[in-house]
Write an enzyme that holds these catalytic residues in place. Sequence first.
Site, PDB file in Angstrom:
ATOM      1  N   ARG A 592       0.838  -1.226   0.000  1.00 42.66           N
ATOM      2  CA  ARG A 592       0.000   0.000   0.000  1.00 42.66           C
ATOM      3  C   ARG A 592       0.861   1.260   0.000  1.00 42.66           C
ATOM      4  NH1 ARG A 592      -4.249  -2.003  -2.005  1.00 42.66           N
ATOM      5  NH2 ARG A 592      -5.540  -3.298  -0.685  1.00 42.66           N
ATOM      6  N   LYS A 628      -6.505   1.511   1.857  1.00 40.69           N
ATOM      7  CA  LYS A 628      -7.611   0.551   1.770  1.00 40.69           C
ATOM      8  C   LYS A 628      -7.412  -0.593   2.774  1.00 40.69           C
ATOM      9  CE  LYS A 628      -9.641  -2.761  -1.369  1.00 40.69           C
ATOM     10  NZ  LYS A 628      -9.329  -3.566  -2.522  1.00 40.69           N
TER      11      LYS A 628
HETATM   12  N1  LIG Z   1       3.098 -11.806  -1.166  1.00 38.69           N
HETATM   13  C1  LIG Z   1       2.623 -10.805  -1.876  1.00 38.69           C
HETATM   14  N2  LIG Z   1       3.050 -10.597  -3.107  1.00 38.69           N
HETATM   15  C2  LIG Z   1       2.574  -9.570  -3.861  1.00 38.69           C
HETATM   16  N3  LIG Z   1       1.667  -8.712  -3.430  1.00 38.69           N
HETATM   17  C3  LIG Z   1       1.204  -8.864  -2.199  1.00 38.69           C
HETATM   18  C4  LIG Z   1       1.644  -9.916  -1.347  1.00 38.69           C
HETATM   19  N4  LIG Z   1       0.997  -9.839  -0.173  1.00 38.69           N
HETATM   20  C5  LIG Z   1       0.173  -8.776  -0.292  1.00 38.69           C
HETATM   21  N5  LIG Z   1       0.303  -8.184  -1.468  1.00 38.69           N
HETATM   22  C6  LIG Z   1      -0.406  -7.020  -2.019  1.00 38.69           C
HETATM   23  O1  LIG Z   1      -0.669  -6.177  -0.969  1.00 38.69           O
HETATM   24  C7  LIG Z   1      -1.872  -5.477  -1.248  1.00 38.69           C
HETATM   25  C8  LIG Z   1      -2.667  -5.335  -0.012  1.00 38.69           C
HETATM   26  O2  LIG Z   1      -3.193  -6.572   0.358  1.00 38.69           O
HETATM   27  P1  LIG Z   1      -4.536  -6.678   1.215  1.00 38.69           P
HETATM   28  O3  LIG Z   1      -4.716  -8.114   1.523  1.00 38.69           O
HETATM   29  O4  LIG Z   1      -4.447  -5.718   2.354  1.00 38.69           O
HETATM   30  O5  LIG Z   1      -5.668  -6.143   0.294  1.00 38.69           O
HETATM   31  P2  LIG Z   1      -6.621  -6.743  -0.818  1.00 38.69           P
HETATM   32  O6  LIG Z   1      -8.015  -6.530  -0.392  1.00 38.69           O
HETATM   33  O7  LIG Z   1      -6.192  -8.109  -1.156  1.00 38.69           O
HETATM   34  O8  LIG Z   1      -6.237  -5.720  -1.920  1.00 38.69           O
HETATM   35  P3  LIG Z   1      -6.552  -5.600  -3.452  1.00 38.69           P
HETATM   36  O9  LIG Z   1      -8.002  -5.244  -3.501  1.00 38.69           O
HETATM   37  O10 LIG Z   1      -5.659  -4.479  -3.860  1.00 38.69           O
HETATM   38  O11 LIG Z   1      -6.189  -6.880  -4.065  1.00 38.69           O
HETATM   39  C9  LIG Z   1      -2.599  -6.241  -2.339  1.00 38.69           C
HETATM   40  O12 LIG Z   1      -2.667  -5.459  -3.479  1.00 38.69           O
HETATM   41  C10 LIG Z   1      -1.758  -7.435  -2.574  1.00 38.69           C
HETATM   42  O13 LIG Z   1      -1.606  -7.695  -3.937  1.00 38.69           O
END
Ligand SMILES: Nc1ncnc2c1ncn2[C@@H]1O[C@H](COP(=O)(O)OP(=O)(O)OP(=O)(O)O)[C@@H](O)[C@H]1O
Length: 647
Positions: A592, A628
Amino acid sequence: MDRRVHITEDTLKHLNGEYQVEEGDGGSRDPLLTGRKTYLVIDPHTQRNISRRPKQSNTLALGESRQRASVRMSQYLQSWRTIHPFADLSNPDAAPSKKPIIHTSSAMSQSQLSADRPPCQNNPNCLVVDNGVRGSLDTIDTAGRRLKKLNCLTLMFNDLSLERQFRFSEVKGLHQSMTCLALIFVTMFAVQMLVSTNNFEMAVSYGATFPVMVLLLSIAFTGYLEKWRPKMPVGFQWISGLSRGVSTRAALRLFVVTLCVLITLLMGVLNLYFLPGKNCTVITNTTELEGLKLYTLPYYLYCCLLAMLGVIVFVRTCLSMKALLLTLAVVVYLALFLHVYAPRSRCLIELLYNDTKPGVLKDPQIMSGVWLVIFYIICLILARQDELSCRVDFLLERCFHTEREEMETMENVNKLLLQNVLPLHVAACFMGKTIRNQDLYSQSCDSVCVMFASVPQFKEFYSESSANNDGLECLRFLNEIISDFDEILSKPKFCSVEKIKTIGSTYMAAAGLTHSPVEDETKKVEMSYSHVRSMVDFAITLMGRLELINTHSFNSFKLRIGINHGPVIAGVIGANKPQYDIWGNSVNVASRMDSTGVLDKIQVTEETAQMVESVGFSVTLRGVVNVKGKGELTTYFVNTDQSSPQF
Ligand SMILES: Nc1ncnc2c1ncn2[C@@H]1O[C@H](COP(=O)(O)OP(=O)(O)OP(=O)(O)O)[C@@H](O)[C@H]1O
């Protein structure tokens, strides 16, 4: 849509009417799909009652073959039990038996296989040959094929270089052959000492040859007792060197062996020379004849036979040399027993059977000839067999050696590949012997600094046109950027930073995953600070490198970086295509920090900003950012216009 497969019109065309579909109306759910026809596939399992379409027979045939394939596949998968990533690598010994392979293209011919294994038409396991067995069969097969290239008479390899290698290869176990020969020598001495009356001649002959035999025996044994070499008196160490030479140098070995054998062959018959009775045929007095002790004659024959055995006790000695020595011995012995000592034999017959004819089997002269010839033939056969088995051993050893080398190379290649895909410490874990196959790798790390660095301008830069080779040139450029970033990672100062992956044009890395947990709290804190420092330093270096790329490529790409630190879980997911990744709130927040960040800036959370400041960087408050899923977070920008602080 939930539990539905949503496809485009193009995809539908490729399905060739295999599935029933209904209107997808994708445009209503995603503006990007407005104006495009989309479809939802109807699950065939819920359509059992729906009447079949006209192409029934064709589809049925296809369906049947598909089902057969799937049944076969599921059976095959069942036989695999559970699939674990790198199971083969982490436990190479267990892998072949657990994961059967179907033997399809073995170099072994079917006839050879069936000869080696029981018939097994009804046994499905018979199709399966594990890797280890197949390797051995292939090796034996290769050795067998090479063996066919032997000269059937001399048993020499047709391939001269192979022959040379065989000749010059080290011979082990010479001391055993020498022991056998020494035993034969001592037995001959004992027999002759018991039967001979010429003690002086015997003492002289054996007195002269015994020291030579002892010396040669000790030469052979010193090589065997190599480990005691340092403990030997300096004056005797030359024997050890000579011994080594005998086992490694073919010419020296041949000389020593020939010398030993010649001495033994000579001693088998030498004392016969001193046997009286040259003119025994003219003696008519029985008492005088008895005094000649002609009954000792057969014992000399036994000694000769024993001496001939001495030729074949030597392993890995050239067959032609053995044949030559045996032939020489048998010719000399035959000449002696059938010609030179023939009068003594006749006198012995006269003494034993008076004037009656004893018959062929009791005639010492004829029987000595027969025994010598039989022994000669047997010795030749045994020598030939020994030579053959030595050559087979040599070939097998060579094949196994090559196979072992290939395996080692493969293992190293696998290791390298694994270390390229996984961080070193994780790869080491998978290759170690202690880890069980069932355990999937996962590790909780208390303090890891995570970075997401993206090139947002790349989205606009990327286009697919004939001018840039359908987007290939754009990808080539991205590859250049990422490769340059990877290169930076190899610098020692970034040894704690680990690349996790790239997501599109975003580079994800983390620091602090490699260190094993530390008990000491102060050390723990110190380490997490050092990880933050490395990460920020790395981020700044990435920005600098992109600048450099820009100047060379006349571009103006900028990085947008987000960094956060905290606990994460690291692990390897996936079975057939495993991937190392990290998860946790700290990772989400780091992501984020990037997605809500600003071009050419490194955005960090408040806690991380404090750490960044403590390690010598300065930060500027950005303000409150709505993140978010996390709400409002106060974030900071790391001031990147300074050089890396020195400690
Ligand atoms: N291991 C990972 N590799 C790549 N990206 C990651 C990883 N872990 C988390 N993220 C990224 O971190 C961001 C935040 O994750 P979070 O679980 O808080 O939200 P989310 O509801 O899944 O978000 P989004 O709606 O953007 O997919 C996401 O966009 C996700 O892609």
